[in-house]
Structures are given as C-alpha cells and as structure tokens.
Design an enzyme around this catalytic site. Structure first.
Site: not given
Ligand code: TRP
Length: 332
Positions: A113, A195, A198
């Site tokens: 991230k 995967k 979002k």
C-alpha cells in the site's frame, strides 16, 4: 460451555463486492448461531489512506445495512461502528508503545500500500495492524474470520498478545485465525489470476452486491473467458473458467459435481446467460432487504446504538484491565 467469541470487520470504502460476500460475510452468517459474534465497520481503518469526508458516514451506514441485508442476525450477533467506541483508539496507543517498529515496516500489506501512496504515506498506514490488533483483543475474541490476505495481521496480533502478557501479566487472549478455503479467493472478472478487489480501477473487474440487473448483465457479457469449448474445474491454464464455475457453484448452491456435469459440454455463449441469471437472483433478496433497512434510518440507528452499548461494555472492561496491568491508576 460458553460459546466462543468471534470478531471481524469490513472497511467502509465503497460498496461490497462478491468477493467480500462469498469470502467473508456469507461465512459469518452460516456459522453465527454457533458463536457469540461481534461485527464492526472499521471506519478508523478507512482513513489510513486518503478518504472522502463527504461520504465516510454514509459509506459506514451502507456496510452496516449490508451486514443486516446479508443475514447477520441480531439474536446471535452485535453490529457496531469502530469509531463509536473510543477504546479502539486508546488501546492502539498503548499497544503502539510496546510494538517494535520493524514488526510494522515488515508487513506485506504496508509495503504494497505504501508503494501505491507514493510520498503521501501517513503514520496511520504503518499503524493499521496495531489498530486491528486492538479491535480483536478488546473483545477477547477466540476466532477471527478473515481472508487469506489478513493472515499476517493476525500473526502480528498474536505477537502483541505474547509480548504484552509476558511483560505485564496474562491479560490478553490469544486469537485464532479462521480461514475458509471455499470461496476464500474470488478472482477478478477481467483477470482470473488477480483477486476481485475494491481498489481495482476497473468497475468491470467486480460485481457489487448492489449492482442492478443491467450492470450485472453487462459485466458478465464483458468478462474475460477463453476460446476453449467445454467448461471444467481445476484446469490450471483456465483461471477464468475456474473462477466463474466456482462463483456459479457458490451462488446457485449446487455441488461441484453437479456444476461440473452441467457445464462440461457448454460453451461460454450458453454459460454466460445462465450465470447472469444466477447472480441476479442470488443478489435479489439481499438488495431488497438492503432497501428496506436503508429506508428506515431510525431502525438502523437503533441497531447501531444497541451494538455500541454492548460492545463498549466489553471493550471498556478490557481496556481497564490493560491499563491496570501497565501500571495506570484506573478503578477496575
Ligand atoms: N484489515 C481487515 C481487512 O481489510 C479489516 C479489519 C480491521 C479486521 N479490523 C479487523 C478484520 C479485525 C478482522 C478483525 O479485511
């Protein structure tokens, strides 16, 4: 014997998709009657990357309403919002002071991230797993149902327990990760090796629980397939086929054998309309319940108020025990 306690949470970053539902919430619903359950909306985690203040509160309510719409039953489960209980932030601070820095800089999700955030990495992103540990440990949870990607955060939580209990005495309970294989990895519709997420910039990569029938049908029409006729499970070179058959199996409630037999001679042109119908009718009752819950704000607010009261009683008790063990002058 008392039922074991479960705690889990979802971030209020937009809508939930099929991966969140099949990988998490549906499993919570299935087992809820066997446990004492606490499900929170982790809105403090939501600000560890830049967020939109104009939608945070509504997004938080959306997730709480979706919990109810998906079948979380208040007879077995407590639903609450993380930021409504100050003990989460306070315990995070106490844990910060006993957590070695390198435990956090080594976390896979932090590394991934922080690369995405470029120069704008806040201290909160580094501290994310400590807040998650506080969520879990405040409730002395026995089991924590999470996706495979959260396993490392659970390990860190366990490390904090061992370190704390060793330094200050046995206060915290060691939680266990509860990771389900089936449906645990729902993949992207545009790339069967990634995967469903979002954060994928393409809306076409995921089906959201609140997508309309038209949106679902459009996404399925455009989803990635392969040129091979005859559909089957467990062919490593056909990740999209594996994903779509698995979704079909989970949403139709059919067994793997039944789906394998039904689809073995099908082409994509035949499978896609069938799949579209299955997704639409599986989501229909959830969407209807969601609209009902959303139409009655007083009800949702009362659910969250009760949830907060129940959760706060436990959280405040644990926080007091932790502070006392650390030497603070708190009345127990
Ligand atoms: N980090 C979790 C996720 O992204 C969300 C989360 C926050 C959580 N606190 C938690 C999950 C406590 C389980 C228990 O999925």
């Amino acid at each position: 014997m008392a039922r074991q306690r479960i705690l889990s949470g979802v971030q209020p970053t937009g809508n939930l998709h099929l991966g969140n539902y099949l990988g998490a919430i549906r499993n919570w619903v299935e087992t809820q009657s066997q446990y004492e359950n606490y499900f929170c909306v982790v809105d403090l985690h939501a600000i560890t990357v830049p967020h939109n203040p104009a939608t945070l509160a509504e997004d938080t309510y959306t997730i709480a309403a979706l919990y109810l719409a998906c079948g979380i039953d208040l007879n077995y489960s407590t639903i609450f919002i993380q930021s409504h209980i100050p003990a989460h932030s306070e315990l995070t601070w106490l844990f910060n002071c006993i957590t070695p820095m390198n435990w956090l800089t080594d976390m896979i999700q932090f590394k991934e991230k922080s690369v995405k955030q470029g120069e704008n990495v806040g201290v909160g992103l580094l501290d994310y797993p400590v807040l998650m540990a506080a969520d879990i440990l405040l409730y002395k949870a026995d089991q924590v149902p999470v996706g495979e990607d959260q396993k490392q955060h659970l390990e860190l939580t366990r490390d904090i327990v061992n370190r704390f209990n060793h330094q200050f005495g046995e206060v915290l309970k060691l939680p266990h990760p509860m990771i389900r294989k089936e449906g645990a990895r729902v993949m992207s519709l545009t790339d069967g090796t990634k995967k469903m997420s979002k954060s994928d910039p393409s809306e076409l990569s995921r089906i959201n629980l609140l997508d309309s029938a038209d949106e679902i049908s459009k996404k399925v029409k455009r989803c990635k397939t392969d040129p091979i006729k005859g559909l089957s499970f467990d062919v490593p070179e056909r990740p999209e086929c594996q994903n779509l058959l698995t979704l079909y199996m989970l949403l139709s409630g059919k067994t793997k054998e039944a789906v394998a037999a039904e689809c073995q001679d099908m082409g994509w042109g035949q499978f896609k309309p069938l799949f579209t119908e299955t997704v639409i009718s599986a989501l229909q009752p959830i969407q209807q319940k969601y609209q009902e819950v959303r139409a009655d704000k007083t009800y949702l607010e009362s659910v969250l108020r009760e949830g907060r009261e129940k959760a706060a009683a436990i959280a405040n008790q644990t926080l007091a025990e932790v502070k006392a063990a650390m030497g603070y002058s708190v009345p127990l």
